[in-house]
Design a protein around this motif. Sequence first.
Motif, PDB file in Angstrom:
ATOM      1  N   SER A 191      19.055 -30.706  -8.164  1.00  0.00           N
ATOM      2  CA  SER A 191      18.078 -30.955  -7.104  1.00  0.00           C
ATOM      3  C   SER A 191      17.756 -32.446  -6.988  1.00  0.00           C
ATOM      4  O   SER A 191      17.689 -33.154  -8.003  1.00  0.00           O
ATOM      5  CB  SER A 191      16.785 -30.182  -7.401  1.00  0.00           C
ATOM      6  N   PRO A 192      17.541 -32.950  -5.776  1.00  0.00           N
ATOM      7  CA  PRO A 192      17.130 -34.348  -5.605  1.00  0.00           C
ATOM      8  C   PRO A 192      15.683 -34.605  -6.038  1.00  0.00           C
ATOM      9  O   PRO A 192      15.273 -35.763  -6.162  1.00  0.00           O
ATOM     10  CB  PRO A 192      17.312 -34.579  -4.108  1.00  0.00           C
ATOM     11  N   VAL A 193      14.920 -33.541  -6.259  1.00  0.00           N
ATOM     12  CA  VAL A 193      13.530 -33.687  -6.704  1.00  0.00           C
ATOM     13  C   VAL A 193      13.513 -34.145  -8.161  1.00  0.00           C
ATOM     14  O   VAL A 193      14.056 -33.457  -9.039  1.00  0.00           O
ATOM     15  CB  VAL A 193      12.764 -32.350  -6.548  1.00  0.00           C
ATOM     16  N   GLU A 194      12.916 -35.306  -8.425  1.00  0.00           N
ATOM     17  CA  GLU A 194      12.919 -35.881  -9.770  1.00  0.00           C
ATOM     18  C   GLU A 194      11.572 -35.806 -10.472  1.00  0.00           C
ATOM     19  O   GLU A 194      11.498 -35.764 -11.694  1.00  0.00           O
ATOM     20  CB  GLU A 194      13.373 -37.347  -9.706  1.00  0.00           C
ATOM     21  N   THR A 195      10.483 -35.845  -9.709  1.00  0.00           N
ATOM     22  CA  THR A 195       9.136 -35.861 -10.279  1.00  0.00           C
ATOM     23  C   THR A 195       8.276 -34.812  -9.582  1.00  0.00           C
ATOM     24  O   THR A 195       8.661 -34.267  -8.526  1.00  0.00           O
ATOM     25  CB  THR A 195       8.473 -37.232 -10.097  1.00  0.00           C
ATOM     26  N   PHE A 196       7.102 -34.554 -10.159  1.00  0.00           N
ATOM     27  CA  PHE A 196       6.218 -33.612  -9.475  1.00  0.00           C
ATOM     28  C   PHE A 196       5.725 -34.220  -8.167  1.00  0.00           C
ATOM     29  O   PHE A 196       5.479 -33.497  -7.200  1.00  0.00           O
ATOM     30  CB  PHE A 196       5.032 -33.215 -10.343  1.00  0.00           C
ATOM     31  N   GLY A 197       5.588 -35.530  -8.120  1.00  0.00           N
ATOM     32  CA  GLY A 197       5.223 -36.187  -6.872  1.00  0.00           C
ATOM     33  C   GLY A 197       6.248 -35.917  -5.779  1.00  0.00           C
ATOM     34  O   GLY A 197       5.894 -35.698  -4.611  1.00  0.00           O
ATOM     35  N   ASP A 198       7.542 -35.927  -6.153  1.00  0.00           N
ATOM     36  CA  ASP A 198       8.593 -35.581  -5.194  1.00  0.00           C
ATOM     37  C   ASP A 198       8.431 -34.149  -4.715  1.00  0.00           C
ATOM     38  O   ASP A 198       8.606 -33.844  -3.522  1.00  0.00           O
ATOM     39  CB  ASP A 198       9.977 -35.732  -5.848  1.00  0.00           C
ATOM     40  N   LEU A 199       8.120 -33.249  -5.639  1.00  0.00           N
ATOM     41  CA  LEU A 199       7.944 -31.840  -5.278  1.00  0.00           C
ATOM     42  C   LEU A 199       6.779 -31.690  -4.305  1.00  0.00           C
ATOM     43  O   LEU A 199       6.867 -30.969  -3.305  1.00  0.00           O
ATOM     44  CB  LEU A 199       7.719 -31.008  -6.541  1.00  0.00           C
ATOM     45  N   ALA A 200       5.670 -32.389  -4.593  1.00  0.00           N
ATOM     46  CA  ALA A 200       4.506 -32.323  -3.702  1.00  0.00           C
ATOM     47  C   ALA A 200       4.851 -32.854  -2.313  1.00  0.00           C
ATOM     48  O   ALA A 200       4.394 -32.321  -1.297  1.00  0.00           O
ATOM     49  CB  ALA A 200       3.347 -33.112  -4.309  1.00  0.00           C
ATOM     50  N   ALA A 201       5.675 -33.909  -2.261  1.00  0.00           N
ATOM     51  CA  ALA A 201       6.086 -34.468  -0.971  1.00  0.00           C
ATOM     52  C   ALA A 201       6.936 -33.468  -0.190  1.00  0.00           C
ATOM     53  O   ALA A 201       6.808 -33.346   1.039  1.00  0.00           O
ATOM     54  CB  ALA A 201       6.857 -35.766  -1.188  1.00  0.00           C
ATOM     55  N   GLU A 202       7.805 -32.744  -0.891  1.00  0.00           N
ATOM     56  CA  GLU A 202       8.619 -31.723  -0.234  1.00  0.00           C
ATOM     57  C   GLU A 202       7.731 -30.611   0.329  1.00  0.00           C
ATOM     58  O   GLU A 202       7.985 -30.094   1.426  1.00  0.00           O
ATOM     59  CB  GLU A 202       9.631 -31.139  -1.223  1.00  0.00           C
ATOM     60  N   VAL A 203       6.720 -30.232  -0.412  1.00  0.00           N
ATOM     61  CA  VAL A 203       5.788 -29.211   0.069  1.00  0.00           C
ATOM     62  C   VAL A 203       5.090 -29.689   1.332  1.00  0.00           C
ATOM     63  O   VAL A 203       4.955 -28.941   2.320  1.00  0.00           O
ATOM     64  CB  VAL A 203       4.758 -28.863  -1.025  1.00  0.00           C
ATOM     65  N   SER A 204       4.644 -30.941   1.332  1.00  0.00           N
ATOM     66  CA  SER A 204       3.956 -31.494   2.503  1.00  0.00           C
ATOM     67  C   SER A 204       4.869 -31.577   3.716  1.00  0.00           C
ATOM     68  O   SER A 204       4.417 -31.466   4.861  1.00  0.00           O
ATOM     69  CB  SER A 204       3.407 -32.885   2.176  1.00  0.00           C
ATOM     70  N   ALA A 205       6.177 -31.732   3.474  1.00  0.00           N
ATOM     71  CA  ALA A 205       7.139 -31.806   4.579  1.00  0.00           C
ATOM     72  C   ALA A 205       7.363 -30.438   5.211  1.00  0.00           C
ATOM     73  O   ALA A 205       7.846 -30.331   6.346  1.00  0.00           O
ATOM     74  CB  ALA A 205       8.461 -32.395   4.090  1.00  0.00           C
TER      75      ALA A 205
ATOM     76  N   VAL B 204      -1.978 -20.181  -8.937  1.00  0.00           N
ATOM     77  CA  VAL B 204      -3.117 -21.063  -9.198  1.00  0.00           C
ATOM     78  C   VAL B 204      -2.656 -22.343  -9.892  1.00  0.00           C
ATOM     79  O   VAL B 204      -3.104 -23.450  -9.566  1.00  0.00           O
ATOM     80  CB  VAL B 204      -4.191 -20.345 -10.034  1.00  0.00           C
ATOM     81  N   ALA B 205      -1.737 -22.200 -10.865  1.00  0.00           N
ATOM     82  CA  ALA B 205      -1.225 -23.376 -11.568  1.00  0.00           C
ATOM     83  C   ALA B 205      -0.477 -24.301 -10.614  1.00  0.00           C
ATOM     84  O   ALA B 205      -0.523 -25.527 -10.747  1.00  0.00           O
ATOM     85  CB  ALA B 205      -0.307 -22.946 -12.705  1.00  0.00           C
ATOM     86  N   LEU B 206       0.212 -23.740  -9.650  1.00  0.00           N
ATOM     87  CA  LEU B 206       0.906 -24.540  -8.644  1.00  0.00           C
ATOM     88  C   LEU B 206      -0.083 -25.166  -7.675  1.00  0.00           C
ATOM     89  O   LEU B 206      -0.026 -26.376  -7.396  1.00  0.00           O
ATOM     90  CB  LEU B 206       1.905 -23.663  -7.884  1.00  0.00           C
ATOM     91  N   ALA B 207      -0.999 -24.343  -7.164  1.00  0.00           N
ATOM     92  CA  ALA B 207      -1.949 -24.836  -6.165  1.00  0.00           C
ATOM     93  C   ALA B 207      -2.829 -25.951  -6.728  1.00  0.00           C
ATOM     94  O   ALA B 207      -3.070 -26.965  -6.060  1.00  0.00           O
ATOM     95  CB  ALA B 207      -2.817 -23.683  -5.667  1.00  0.00           C
ATOM     96  N   GLY B 208      -3.314 -25.763  -7.948  1.00  0.00           N
ATOM     97  CA  GLY B 208      -4.156 -26.793  -8.558  1.00  0.00           C
ATOM     98  C   GLY B 208      -3.415 -28.099  -8.755  1.00  0.00           C
ATOM     99  O   GLY B 208      -3.952 -29.191  -8.516  1.00  0.00           O
ATOM    100  N   ALA B 209      -2.158 -28.009  -9.177  1.00  0.00           N
ATOM    101  CA  ALA B 209      -1.358 -29.221  -9.388  1.00  0.00           C
ATOM    102  C   ALA B 209      -1.047 -29.907  -8.069  1.00  0.00           C
ATOM    103  O   ALA B 209      -1.093 -31.149  -7.972  1.00  0.00           O
ATOM    104  CB  ALA B 209      -0.067 -28.861 -10.122  1.00  0.00           C
ATOM    105  N   LEU B 210      -0.722 -29.136  -7.031  1.00  0.00           N
ATOM    106  CA  LEU B 210      -0.437 -29.725  -5.728  1.00  0.00           C
ATOM    107  C   LEU B 210      -1.659 -30.437  -5.158  1.00  0.00           C
ATOM    108  O   LEU B 210      -1.551 -31.549  -4.625  1.00  0.00           O
ATOM    109  CB  LEU B 210       0.038 -28.647  -4.751  1.00  0.00           C
ATOM    110  N   GLU B 211      -2.809 -29.804  -5.262  1.00  0.00           N
ATOM    111  CA  GLU B 211      -4.028 -30.431  -4.758  1.00  0.00           C
ATOM    112  C   GLU B 211      -4.316 -31.737  -5.502  1.00  0.00           C
ATOM    113  O   GLU B 211      -4.663 -32.750  -4.890  1.00  0.00           O
ATOM    114  CB  GLU B 211      -5.219 -29.486  -4.905  1.00  0.00           C
ATOM    115  N   ALA B 212      -4.124 -31.719  -6.838  1.00  0.00           N
ATOM    116  CA  ALA B 212      -4.353 -32.925  -7.627  1.00  0.00           C
ATOM    117  C   ALA B 212      -3.360 -34.030  -7.275  1.00  0.00           C
ATOM    118  O   ALA B 212      -3.647 -35.219  -7.429  1.00  0.00           O
ATOM    119  CB  ALA B 212      -4.273 -32.598  -9.115  1.00  0.00           C
ATOM    120  N   ALA B 213      -2.176 -33.625  -6.778  1.00  0.00           N
ATOM    121  CA  ALA B 213      -1.150 -34.596  -6.392  1.00  0.00           C
ATOM    122  C   ALA B 213      -1.303 -35.062  -4.946  1.00  0.00           C
ATOM    123  O   ALA B 213      -0.504 -35.869  -4.461  1.00  0.00           O
ATOM    124  CB  ALA B 213       0.238 -33.989  -6.588  1.00  0.00           C
ATOM    125  N   GLY B 214      -2.325 -34.553  -4.261  1.00  0.00           N
ATOM    126  CA  GLY B 214      -2.595 -34.994  -2.901  1.00  0.00           C
ATOM    127  C   GLY B 214      -1.946 -34.161  -1.823  1.00  0.00           C
ATOM    128  O   GLY B 214      -1.968 -34.543  -0.644  1.00  0.00           O
TER     129      GLY B 214
END
Length: 346
Positions: free
Chosen positions: A158-172, A189-199
């Motif tokens: 996968s081109p996703v390297e960091t959780f920040g990358d994953l959060a950006a993909e979700v936002s896209a 919940v573990a996903l949602a909480g992490a995504l919210e914390a990542a912006g």
Amino acid sequence: MTKTHVSSRATGSAPSLRTRMRGAAAIGAALPVLLAACGSSDGVAEDGTWAPTKPIEITAPAATGGGWDTLARTSARLLEEQELIDQSVQVVNKPGAGGAIGWGYIANNAGDPHKLFVTSPPILLVPMAGDSDHDHDDFTPVARLATDYMVYLVAADSPVETFGDLAAEVSAGGFSIGGGSGPGSMDHVALAGALEAAGADPAEANYIPFDGGGEAMTALLGGHVEAAVTGAGEALGMIEAGEMRAVGISSPERSEALPDVPSLVEQDIDFTFDIWRGVMAPAELEQAQVAYYEELFGDLVETEAWQEESARLGWTDAYMGSDDFGAFLDETRDEFAEILTEVGLQ
């Protein structure tokens, strides 16, 4: 159902009074044995102690391969191998509805001290989402054994390297993430909480629920989802084999079991989530029965074999006895209610 056939005595062959009295005495003498065979020996002994009289059944409320299954089978195997129990210990899988099928099975066996089940945060979260007729108050806490953390997984290429990358993909938009439990439960919940914390907006995540972390990882390996969230212990083998990568772990710092995986905190994402793992029993158990299991699992976690298995699976010791575990469950439910409100899931 077993039917018993009773033959009638031929006319004229009625037994004498002495014979009937002797038969009654024999029945009276055999009565304790018959009662024992029917389960009355499940009761507490005169000295206030109790011990199982037949094989113990541990229910994993999910399919094979996930965290519940791993905990159930590890516990069962080591209880026998370490000779901590005289009876055999059997594991049964009751998958479905994020654990609710298994919980319903246990709830229907109230008062049976020979049935246990393994548990973790979904016992709180699934009922809070309205997806179970039973919550933790319907069962007897036995012991909390260990804790684990969540990992956020992608395919090895996968081109996703960091959780920040994953959060950006979700936002896209359109990025699918599999989890081993239903919407509003542990993995979500573990996903949602992490995504919210990542912006990122958790509502934009295309969360796909499966029956257990094992199925979620299988879906990731098969290309049916683009990421997955599950317990670190469940994913350890896949990560070490290079079949998938973890872009983050929900522990406060790097895990000894996965030293190459950066924590979310390390990636400037202020979120942690731990997966406590424990054992519960049906309602209506005698205190002596609870005490037996509380001591049994307390002895188990002190064995070298358990500690070696825990290290291999990425678990951290977190033993609590029955009363403390019950209080912990009440407190954690309140904490989860706050998280669910914050991320818009309640």
